[in-house]
Design a protein around this motif. Structure first.
Motif, PDB file in Angstrom:
ATOM      1  N   GLU A   1       0.371  -6.223  10.057  1.00 16.47           N
ATOM      2  CA  GLU A   1       0.467  -5.329  11.208  1.00 16.47           C
ATOM      3  C   GLU A   1       0.650  -3.889  10.755  1.00 16.47           C
ATOM      4  OE1 GLU A   1       3.284  -4.881  15.130  1.00 16.47           O
ATOM      5  OE2 GLU A   1       3.077  -6.852  14.208  1.00 16.47           O
ATOM      6  N   LEU A   2       1.530  -3.696   9.776  1.00 18.00           N
ATOM      7  CA  LEU A   2       1.788  -2.354   9.267  1.00 18.00           C
ATOM      8  C   LEU A   2       0.541  -1.783   8.601  1.00 18.00           C
ATOM      9  CD1 LEU A   2       4.177  -0.434   9.124  1.00 18.00           C
ATOM     10  CD2 LEU A   2       4.731  -1.399   6.894  1.00 18.00           C
ATOM     11  N   THR A   3      -0.136  -2.595   7.835  1.00 23.96           N
ATOM     12  CA  THR A   3      -1.338  -2.140   7.161  1.00 23.96           C
ATOM     13  C   THR A   3      -2.417  -1.773   8.172  1.00 23.96           C
ATOM     14  OG1 THR A   3      -0.817  -3.499   5.243  1.00 23.96           O
ATOM     15  CG2 THR A   3      -3.090  -2.752   5.447  1.00 23.96           C
ATOM     16  N   ALA A   4      -2.510  -2.542   9.253  1.00 26.70           N
ATOM     17  CA  ALA A   4      -3.488  -2.228  10.298  1.00 26.70           C
ATOM     18  C   ALA A   4      -3.172  -0.887  10.943  1.00 26.70           C
ATOM     19  CB  ALA A   4      -3.507  -3.338  11.342  1.00 26.70           C
ATOM     20  N   GLU A   5      -1.886  -0.624  11.174  1.00 30.18           N
ATOM     21  CA  GLU A   5      -1.482   0.670  11.734  1.00 30.18           C
ATOM     22  C   GLU A   5      -1.872   1.810  10.807  1.00 30.18           C
ATOM     23  OE1 GLU A   5       2.543  -0.550  14.232  1.00 30.18           O
ATOM     24  OE2 GLU A   5       2.693   0.771  12.499  1.00 30.18           O
ATOM     25  N   LEU A   6      -1.634   1.617   9.530  1.00 32.26           N
ATOM     26  CA  LEU A   6      -1.945   2.676   8.572  1.00 32.26           C
ATOM     27  C   LEU A   6      -3.445   2.911   8.486  1.00 32.26           C
ATOM     28  CD1 LEU A   6       0.655   1.885   5.801  1.00 32.26           C
ATOM     29  CD2 LEU A   6       0.503   3.973   7.161  1.00 32.26           C
ATOM     30  N   THR A   7      -4.216   1.851   8.555  1.00 41.41           N
ATOM     31  CA  THR A   7      -5.673   1.995   8.532  1.00 41.41           C
ATOM     32  C   THR A   7      -6.135   2.784   9.753  1.00 41.41           C
ATOM     33  OG1 THR A   7      -5.889  -0.083   7.342  1.00 41.41           O
ATOM     34  CG2 THR A   7      -7.850   0.736   8.459  1.00 41.41           C
ATOM     35  N   GLU A   8      -5.558   2.490  10.897  1.00 42.21           N
ATOM     36  CA  GLU A   8      -5.894   3.255  12.107  1.00 42.21           C
ATOM     37  C   GLU A   8      -5.502   4.710  11.940  1.00 42.21           C
ATOM     38  OE1 GLU A   8      -4.809   1.977  16.004  1.00 42.21           O
ATOM     39  OE2 GLU A   8      -5.132  -0.115  15.506  1.00 42.21           O
ATOM     40  N   ALA A   9      -4.329   4.955  11.382  1.00 47.34           N
ATOM     41  CA  ALA A   9      -3.868   6.331  11.197  1.00 47.34           C
ATOM     42  C   ALA A   9      -4.837   7.101  10.300  1.00 47.34           C
ATOM     43  CB  ALA A   9      -2.462   6.337  10.605  1.00 47.34           C
TER      44      ALA A   9
ATOM     45  N   THR B   1      -4.805   9.107   3.024  1.00 55.09           N
ATOM     46  CA  THR B   1      -5.493   8.100   2.222  1.00 55.09           C
ATOM     47  C   THR B   1      -4.533   6.948   1.944  1.00 55.09           C
ATOM     48  OG1 THR B   1      -4.915   9.351   0.227  1.00 55.09           O
ATOM     49  CG2 THR B   1      -7.149   9.639   1.086  1.00 55.09           C
ATOM     50  N   LEU B   2      -5.100   5.761   1.844  1.00 56.56           N
ATOM     51  CA  LEU B   2      -4.329   4.569   1.495  1.00 56.56           C
ATOM     52  C   LEU B   2      -4.696   4.138   0.094  1.00 56.56           C
ATOM     53  CD1 LEU B   2      -4.303   1.903   4.368  1.00 56.56           C
ATOM     54  CD2 LEU B   2      -2.455   3.369   3.551  1.00 56.56           C
ATOM     55  N   HIS B   3      -3.671   3.751  -0.667  1.00 58.89           N
ATOM     56  CA  HIS B   3      -3.882   3.352  -2.057  1.00 58.89           C
ATOM     57  C   HIS B   3      -3.164   2.036  -2.319  1.00 58.89           C
ATOM     58  CE1 HIS B   3      -5.282   7.464  -3.114  1.00 58.89           C
ATOM     59  NE2 HIS B   3      -4.555   7.744  -2.062  1.00 58.89           N
ATOM     60  N   SER B   4      -3.660   1.307  -3.292  1.00 62.41           N
ATOM     61  CA  SER B   4      -2.977   0.092  -3.721  1.00 62.41           C
ATOM     62  C   SER B   4      -1.688   0.467  -4.442  1.00 62.41           C
ATOM     63  CB  SER B   4      -3.865  -0.700  -4.686  1.00 62.41           C
ATOM     64  OG  SER B   4      -3.094  -1.666  -5.378  1.00 62.41           O
ATOM     65  N   ALA B   5      -0.576  -0.178  -4.046  1.00 66.70           N
ATOM     66  CA  ALA B   5       0.690   0.082  -4.732  1.00 66.70           C
ATOM     67  C   ALA B   5       0.706  -0.587  -6.102  1.00 66.70           C
ATOM     68  CB  ALA B   5       1.858  -0.417  -3.884  1.00 66.70           C
ATOM     69  N   ARG B   6      -0.171  -1.529  -6.320  1.00 68.61           N
ATOM     70  CA  ARG B   6      -0.205  -2.226  -7.618  1.00 68.61           C
ATOM     71  C   ARG B   6      -1.184  -1.556  -8.575  1.00 68.61           C
ATOM     72  NH1 ARG B   6      -0.502  -7.764  -4.587  1.00 68.61           N
ATOM     73  NH2 ARG B   6       1.703  -8.138  -4.202  1.00 68.61           N
ATOM     74  N   GLY B   7      -2.393  -1.302  -8.087  1.00 69.55           N
ATOM     75  CA  GLY B   7      -3.426  -0.777  -8.983  1.00 69.55           C
ATOM     76  C   GLY B   7      -3.615   0.718  -8.889  1.00 69.55           C
ATOM     77  N   GLY B   8      -3.102   1.347  -7.846  1.00 74.46           N
ATOM     78  CA  GLY B   8      -3.228   2.777  -7.692  1.00 74.46           C
ATOM     79  C   GLY B   8      -4.554   3.235  -7.132  1.00 74.46           C
ATOM     80  N   TYR B   9      -5.528   2.341  -7.053  1.00 74.40           N
ATOM     81  CA  TYR B   9      -6.864   2.745  -6.582  1.00 74.40           C
ATOM     82  C   TYR B   9      -6.852   2.992  -5.080  1.00 74.40           C
ATOM     83  CZ  TYR B   9      -6.888  -2.235  -5.567  1.00 74.40           C
ATOM     84  OH  TYR B   9      -6.550  -3.489  -5.135  1.00 74.40           O
ATOM     85  N   ARG B  10      -7.814   3.804  -4.658  1.00 73.48           N
ATOM     86  CA  ARG B  10      -7.897   4.140  -3.239  1.00 73.48           C
ATOM     87  C   ARG B  10      -8.526   2.983  -2.474  1.00 73.48           C
ATOM     88  NH1 ARG B  10     -10.688   9.617  -1.341  1.00 73.48           N
ATOM     89  NH2 ARG B  10     -12.538   8.365  -1.047  1.00 73.48           N
TER      90      ARG B  10
ATOM     91  N   VAL C   1       0.830  -1.204   0.000  1.00 73.44           N
ATOM     92  CA  VAL C   1       0.000   0.000   0.000  1.00 73.44           C
ATOM     93  C   VAL C   1       0.869   1.260   0.000  1.00 73.44           C
ATOM     94  CG1 VAL C   1      -1.981  -1.080   1.135  1.00 73.44           C
ATOM     95  CG2 VAL C   1      -0.175  -0.028   2.521  1.00 73.44           C
ATOM     96  N   ILE C   2       0.299   2.309  -0.532  1.00 72.23           N
ATOM     97  CA  ILE C   2       0.904   3.637  -0.517  1.00 72.23           C
ATOM     98  C   ILE C   2       0.048   4.513   0.383  1.00 72.23           C
ATOM     99  CG2 ILE C   2       1.397   5.691  -1.896  1.00 72.23           C
ATOM    100  CD1 ILE C   2       1.715   3.793  -4.314  1.00 72.23           C
ATOM    101  N   VAL C   3       0.684   5.223   1.299  1.00 76.28           N
ATOM    102  CA  VAL C   3      -0.053   6.194   2.107  1.00 76.28           C
ATOM    103  C   VAL C   3       0.285   7.574   1.572  1.00 76.28           C
ATOM    104  CG1 VAL C   3       1.734   6.277   3.902  1.00 76.28           C
ATOM    105  CG2 VAL C   3      -0.578   7.023   4.429  1.00 76.28           C
ATOM    106  N   ARG C   4      -0.751   8.372   1.385  1.00 76.66           N
ATOM    107  CA  ARG C   4      -0.558   9.731   0.881  1.00 76.66           C
ATOM    108  C   ARG C   4      -1.039  10.729   1.926  1.00 76.66           C
ATOM    109  NH1 ARG C   4      -2.677   8.215  -5.047  1.00 76.66           N
ATOM    110  NH2 ARG C   4      -0.726   7.335  -5.818  1.00 76.66           N
TER     111      ARG C   4
END
Ligand code: SF4
Length: 85
Positions: free
Chosen positions: A53-61, A71-80, A10-13
């Motif tokens: 674990e990292l993804t869960a942290e980012l979702t909480e953030a 916002t969190l985005h797919s690193a593969r597809g780019g979608y939110r 995932v990409i966090v923006r």
């Protein structure tokens, strides 16, 4: 958060026009986000590897940000991924 595997990279923006530098995200996801010298949040890496674990942290953030600057985005597809459209 729906429609994705927990292992997806995932990409966090950060919307720096919205960020008020509360620091909540840096406390919640310290491996992924930090406050910069300008007092605003910035990602520490281009993308997160998708560990659960990292993804869960980012979702909480994303959820805790008081001004919806993250916002969190797919690193593969780019979608939110989060928040959902
Ligand atoms: S939680 Fe939101 S407002 Fe606070 S530093 Fe992070 S991005 Fe900025």
């Amino acid at each position: 958060m729906t429609g994705r595997a927990d292992t997806e990279p995932v990409i966090v923006r950060v919307d720096r026009d919205r960020c008020i530098g509360s620091g909540m995200c840096a406390l919640t996801a310290p491996d992924s986000l930090a406050l910069g010298a300008d007092g605003l949040a910035a990602p520490l890496a281009e993308y997160a590897d998708g560990g659960a674990e990292l993804t869960a942290e980012l979702t909480e953030a994303v959820d805790y940000c008081p001004v919806e600057a993250l916002t969190l985005h797919s690193a593969r597809g780019g979608y939110r991924i989060d928040p959902a459209d």
